[in-house]
Design a protein around this motif. Structure first.
Motif, short mmCIF file in Angstrom:
data_model
loop_
_atom_site.label_atom_id
_atom_site.label_comp_id
_atom_site.label_asym_id
_atom_site.label_seq_id
_atom_site.Cartn_x
_atom_site.Cartn_y
_atom_site.Cartn_z
N ARG A 8 -19.55 -24.70 -23.60
CA ARG A 8 -20.10 -25.92 -23.00
C ARG A 8 -21.02 -25.62 -21.83
NH1 ARG A 8 -14.84 -26.79 -23.94
NH2 ARG A 8 -14.31 -26.50 -21.75
N LEU A 9 -21.53 -24.39 -21.78
CA LEU A 9 -22.50 -24.01 -20.76
C LEU A 9 -23.88 -23.88 -21.40
CD1 LEU A 9 -22.13 -21.41 -17.94
CD2 LEU A 9 -24.09 -21.27 -19.47
N PRO A 27 -23.45 -30.34 -22.92
CA PRO A 27 -22.67 -29.37 -22.17
C PRO A 27 -21.97 -30.02 -20.97
CG PRO A 27 -24.96 -29.22 -21.53
CD PRO A 27 -24.89 -30.24 -22.64
N SER A 28 -20.96 -29.35 -20.46
CA SER A 28 -20.34 -29.81 -19.22
C SER A 28 -20.94 -29.09 -18.02
CB SER A 28 -18.83 -29.57 -19.26
OG SER A 28 -18.55 -28.18 -19.31
N LEU A 29 -21.64 -27.96 -18.25
CA LEU A 29 -22.18 -27.18 -17.13
C LEU A 29 -23.58 -26.70 -17.47
CD1 LEU A 29 -20.17 -24.62 -15.04
CD2 LEU A 29 -22.54 -24.13 -15.70
N HIS A 60 -15.75 -24.29 -15.92
CA HIS A 60 -15.91 -24.53 -17.34
C HIS A 60 -14.57 -24.62 -18.07
CE1 HIS A 60 -16.53 -23.40 -21.59
NE2 HIS A 60 -17.74 -23.96 -21.48
N ASP A 61 -13.68 -23.67 -17.80
CA ASP A 61 -12.45 -23.57 -18.58
C ASP A 61 -11.30 -24.41 -18.02
OD1 ASP A 61 -13.77 -21.77 -20.20
OD2 ASP A 61 -13.03 -20.02 -19.11
N LEU A 71 -19.31 -19.09 -23.26
CA LEU A 71 -18.79 -20.36 -22.77
C LEU A 71 -19.50 -21.47 -23.54
CD1 LEU A 71 -18.68 -19.73 -18.90
CD2 LEU A 71 -16.88 -19.36 -20.61
N GLY A 98 -13.52 -28.41 -16.28
CA GLY A 98 -14.32 -29.09 -17.29
C GLY A 98 -15.13 -30.26 -16.78
N SER A 156 -15.79 -31.80 -20.19
CA SER A 156 -15.21 -31.02 -21.29
C SER A 156 -14.25 -31.85 -22.13
CB SER A 156 -14.47 -29.81 -20.73
OG SER A 156 -13.40 -30.23 -19.89
N GLU A 161 -16.70 -19.75 -14.60
CA GLU A 161 -15.66 -19.74 -15.63
C GLU A 161 -14.56 -20.75 -15.33
OE1 GLU A 161 -15.74 -15.27 -17.53
OE2 GLU A 161 -14.49 -15.62 -15.76
#
Length: 930
Positions: A807-808, A673-675, A782-783, A805, A786, A654, A779
């Motif tokens: 970056r998902l 994306p990160s996820l 992701h948040d 989200l 990252g 992230s 979550e």
């Protein structure tokens, strides 16, 4: 634990024979060990030891004393090694009680002494697996509670590899034990008050809890259960600073441990000192090769905990029945030397973090992979190079015989050819990364020549058998050997000369065990003997005499073999001393050979399999185009199962994504994306996709090429896996508890540079509980963190998170439906799976037709109910415009609305009539009536 030397017999039952009193004394001194008692050409075991050995080694049980029925069994002395290793692998300790004098010369009972105690962690036999280290580990703590520092030290006695590390903070115990679980020591040393004693009994556990600020500072019992191998409890004083540190400095021959990185690491130093104590107490020899201790931090390398090592099958299969063919180590092991194999294994467990070191290794691999002739010449030059480290270890501990030293010499003789092969790369390219190996490889030709000059090419197994030393090495030895081999000729010459001198034609020189050599003449000729003859014996018909010359020759002949063995031992001891004076050179050469072998192995695999060089970057990217699982691909090729289907991947942490997005121009592609949320049916390839990603990262950070069209990698600091779980009722931990414990470790310690692999999280509990936890975990990853994450799930509701989200991304493993069922395509593509196909997979597994039919009926009913609930949820969310409520309202949409109304209510401002009216309204809403 104690060592008796020599054996005392005070207090032993006087009804026993002298030999059995010796045995009983040895056993009393070593009650926790199986006593191998030397009787002639056999090691014998008695009483309880005989019962254990008979069961474990499948030996015939006999009895020494028929009247008292003493159980007894034994093994031949010359083949005892195989039996000893079998017992050590089973976790037993063995005390070797040897004969300390020659039975032929002993005037009374032969003196016997326990010369060495063998333990699982001190085994140095050549039956050890050449590809892995045999660790003897120690663990201790300084301080208590959350402020404790926990030290771990480990030694491979067979190679002299001695290392230590230390952990501090509230999780120190858990981290230390995880390190031991990853290391898998053959034997662990501890004290009951400081380490594993906490887990050995309830009483001890409560004692430790009283001394600890909080139970949270102690590791979970399941973590300790992962620490395999034998466990040996030592006294508390062994782990004291006043005893352990001076002992360690004495062994390492230093005044301070600071130069070895141990400054301010008291716990690690004490653990290492306890290991030295144990080695000396069990009489492991001079230990002259044990002169360096290396301190390391786990963060120096890509961190892999024991769970991830196991889940990814890096060095051991998850299921023993499958054998090593499922491991990454087996797939990558094309090394030519034992040192290279051990280095490969160590690298897979601790991949590199330094981009400079990784790039240097990749440069060397690329150059060798592109040059077939030089590469194969390099690998061919390593043929015949034996285990330098373990040969040196056996020399140091005085367990090496002439054959092992000759093997060491022959290995050293191969080094000039290896250096020439390496030099060819430098000659072709002076700036080649191979160039420093040319100057860094000491070929040890002086030691090779020394061994060749001293020992014969084919020496006996044992030094005492004679004939190990070459002719010309020692004049006295040559003379003694000559005398021994020509004794008959010397006697015949004396006999002939004395006949001529005395004129007695019947004179004879003879020998018997009572009188030795003598001259015999008949009675009739006794008056003709010279005056210098000394009478020894008079018989009825003859007289026996001796002379000073004959007596001197007798002494020389009778002691020639003993003297020859004595001289050979002296020469061999001097050779051993000279070799040990060069311990550091031999160890460094072994290290360099291991690195050359590893690079040659990686280059060979890259060229053979068409693997590509990964691009190492400073960003947070992880991009793989057409990547393949290295282990499964090789197995499919060998079993003729077709071609592995490649898949691509793009992830970006992230922090890196945000930086890239902020600096990118409009219209440029997304940084990634990160996820990735991965959905699709079982058997579709989700777990393979997860494991494949981790293995490619590990290979890249080991400096190995990877099976893909291309790969870009921003270095990973740690890999976490949550793939599969098993109930462990014996430890009181369910599948769900295991899953939550592992997930907690991830969420509490992962960083933006980490790689997280989560597979089917939440399946060990109820559907709503599991979905709630999975939702919240996604979550948080992701948040809050990252990090680069692959999250495989069957909870299709989670795919809604892609709407909020940023970056998902949703991806799915593809399936093709047909009239005959489904076909798994094993391809990952963008988008969420429309359904799980669980019933179809169950049909393929062979569930009965009626069960499948009923399952389809139940599924349709649940799908109708779920569709209605999801529609109502969507309408509620749209009406109230409360996206943050998405998580909760998916599960209980109506109750959530009521909760919201109650929270916003001004209770003090309500009249009784208004309150009753509101209550009736809420009740109608719950019932679904207008």
């Amino acid at each position: 634990m104690s060592i008796s030397s020599p054996i005392a017999t005070a207090g032993i039952d006087r009804d026993l024979t002298p030999v059995m009193r010796q045995y009983r004394a040895a056993k009393d001194a070593h009650p926790d060990a199986l006593v191998f008692f030397r009787l002639g050409d056999f090691y014998e075991l008695f009483y309880e030891d005989a019962l254990v050995a008979s069961r474990e080694l499948q030996l015939t049980l006999t009895s020494r004393d028929k009247t008292r029925a003493v159980p007894m069994c034994g093994v031949p002395f010359h083949s005892a090694g195989t039996y000893l290793q079998r017992l050590l692998r089973k976790g037993y300790r063995v005390a070797l009680c040897e004969q300390m004098e020659d039975p032929k010369t002993a005037k009374t009972i032969v003196r016997r002494e326990v010369t060495r105690v063998l333990t699982p962690g001190t085994a140095v036999d050549f039956s050890l697996d050449a590809s892995q280290s045999q660790w003897l580990a120690g663990i201790t703590a300084v301080g208590s509670g959350s402020s404790a520092a926990v030290g771990v030290a480990a030694l491979d006695l067979s190679t002299g590899d001695f290392r230590a590390t230390e952990f501090s903070g509230p999780s120190a115990w858990a981290l230390a034990l995880d390190e031991l679980a990853r290391m898998r020591p053959a034997e662990l040393l501890y004290t009951p008050g400081a380490a594993l004693g906490y887990f050995t009994s309830r009483a001890t556990r409560q004692g430790v809890l009283r001394e600890t600020d909080s139970a949270d500072a102690l590791p979970d019992e399941s973590v300790v259960a992962e620490v395999s191998g034998a466990r040996t409890e030592l006294e508390d004083w062994v782990f004291s600073e006043e005893y352990a540190l001076p002992l360690l400095r004495q062994q390492l021959r230093v005044h301070s441990l600071d130069g070895m990185g141990l400054e301010h690491h008291l716990a690690a130093s004490i653990a290492a000192g306890a290991i030295v104590h144990y080695l000396r107490a069990t009489k492991q020899g001079a230990l002259e090769h044990l002169d360096i201790l290396r301190f390391y931090q786990r963060s120096d390398a890509l961190e892999l905990d024991a769970v991830s090592v196991r889940n990814l099958e890096l060095v051991e299969s998850l299921f023993t029945a499958e054998g090593p063919q499922t491991t990454l180590f087996w797939t990558l092991d094309a090394c030519c030397t034992p040192m290279g194999k051990r280095l490969l294994r160590a690298q897979l467990l601790r991949p590199m973090q330094s981009p400079q070191a990784i790039q240097a290794r990749l440069d060397a691999v690329a150059e060798a992979a592109a040059d077939l002739r030089r590469r194969e010449g390099l690998r061919h030059s390593m043929e015949g190079i034996l285990d330098l480290e373990r040969l040196l270890g056996r020399v140091s501990m005085e367990t090496a015989g002439p054959r092992e030293v000759v093997a060491l010499g022959k290995t050293l003789a191969r080094l000039p050819g290896l250096r020439s092969a390496v030099a060819e790369f430098a000659a072709a390219n002076p700036s080649s990364p191979w160039a420093h190996f040319t100057t860094g490889l000491d070929i040890l030709d002086d030691l090779s020549e020394l061994i060749a000059r001293t020992l014969v090419d084919e020496p006996p197994v044992a030094l005492g058998e004679g004939g190990a030393i070459r002719e010309g090495v020692d004049d006295e030895l040559d003379a003694v050997r000559s005398l021994s081999s020509t004794a008959r000729q010397h006697i015949a010459a004396i006999e002939e000369r004395e006949r001529e001198r005395t004129g007695i034609g019947s004179l004879k020189v003879r020998f018997n065990t009572v009188f030795g050599y003598y001259i015999e003449v008949t009675k009739a000729n006794s008056r003709s003997v010279p005056a210098d003859y000394e009478r020894k014996q008079t018989l009825v018909n003859a007289e026996r005499f001796t002379t000073p010359e004959l007596k001197d020759l007798e002494v020389k002949i009778l002691t020639a073999q003993e003297r020859s063995a004595e001289i050979e031992r002296r020469i061999f001891s001097e050779l051993r001393r000279q070799l040990l004076c060069n311990t550091a050179r031999i160890r460094e050469t072994s290290r360099v050979v291991a690195h050359i072998d590893l690079l040659g192995c990686f280059a060979h695999l890259a060229a053979l399999r068409g693997w590509v060089r990964p691009q190492i970057e400073t960003s947070g990217v992880l991009e793989v185009l057409s990547g393949r699982h290295p282990v499964i691909e090789r197995r499919m090729e060998e079993q003729g199962l077709g071609r592995f289907i490649p898949n691509s991947l793009l992830l970006n942490s992230s922090m890196a994504s945000a930086e890239t997005a902020a600096g990118s121009a409009p219209g440029q592609p997304d940084a990634g994306p990160s996820l990735l949320l991965i959905t699709g049916p079982n058997m579709g390839g989700k777990s393979t996709y997860l494991r494949q990603t981790a293995l490619l990262v590990i290979m890249a950070q080991c400096g190995c090429f990877v099976p893909a069209e291309s790969m870009r990698l921003g270095l990973v600091d740690r890999i976490y896996t949550r793939i599969g779980a098993a109930d462990n009722l014996a430890r009181g931990r369910s599948t769900f508890m295991v899953e939550m414990t592992e997930t907690a470790a991830i969420l509490n310690t992962a960083s933006p540079r980490s790689l997280v692999l989560l597979d089917e999280m939440g399946r060990g509990t109820s559907t709503y509980d599991g979905l709630s936890l999975a939702w919240a975990t996604v979550e948080h990853l992701h948040d809050a963190i990252g990090c680069r994450t692959l999250f495989a799930t069957h909870y299709h509701e989670l795919t809604l998170l892609a709407e909020r989200l940023t970056r998902l991304r949703n991806v799915r493993v593809t399936v093709r439906e047909s009239s005959g069922g489904i076909v798994f395509l094993h391809t990952v593509e963008t988008g969420a799976a429309s359904k799980s196909y669980g019933i179809e997979v169950a049909r393929l597994a062979g569930l009965p037709g009626p069960v499948i039919s009923r399952a389809r009926e139940v599924l349709k009913a649940h799908e109708r109910a779920e569709d209605q609930q999801v529609r109502e949820t969507g309408q509620t969310l749209e009406a109230e415009k409360r996206p943050p409520s998405l998580q909760m309202t998916i599960f209980t949409p109506l109750s959530q609305r009521i909760v919201d109304r109650l929270e916003a209510l001004d209770v003090d401002g309500l009249t009784p009539r208004e309150a009753l009216h509101l209550l009736a309204e809420l009740q109608r809403e719950l019932k679904g009536t207008p």
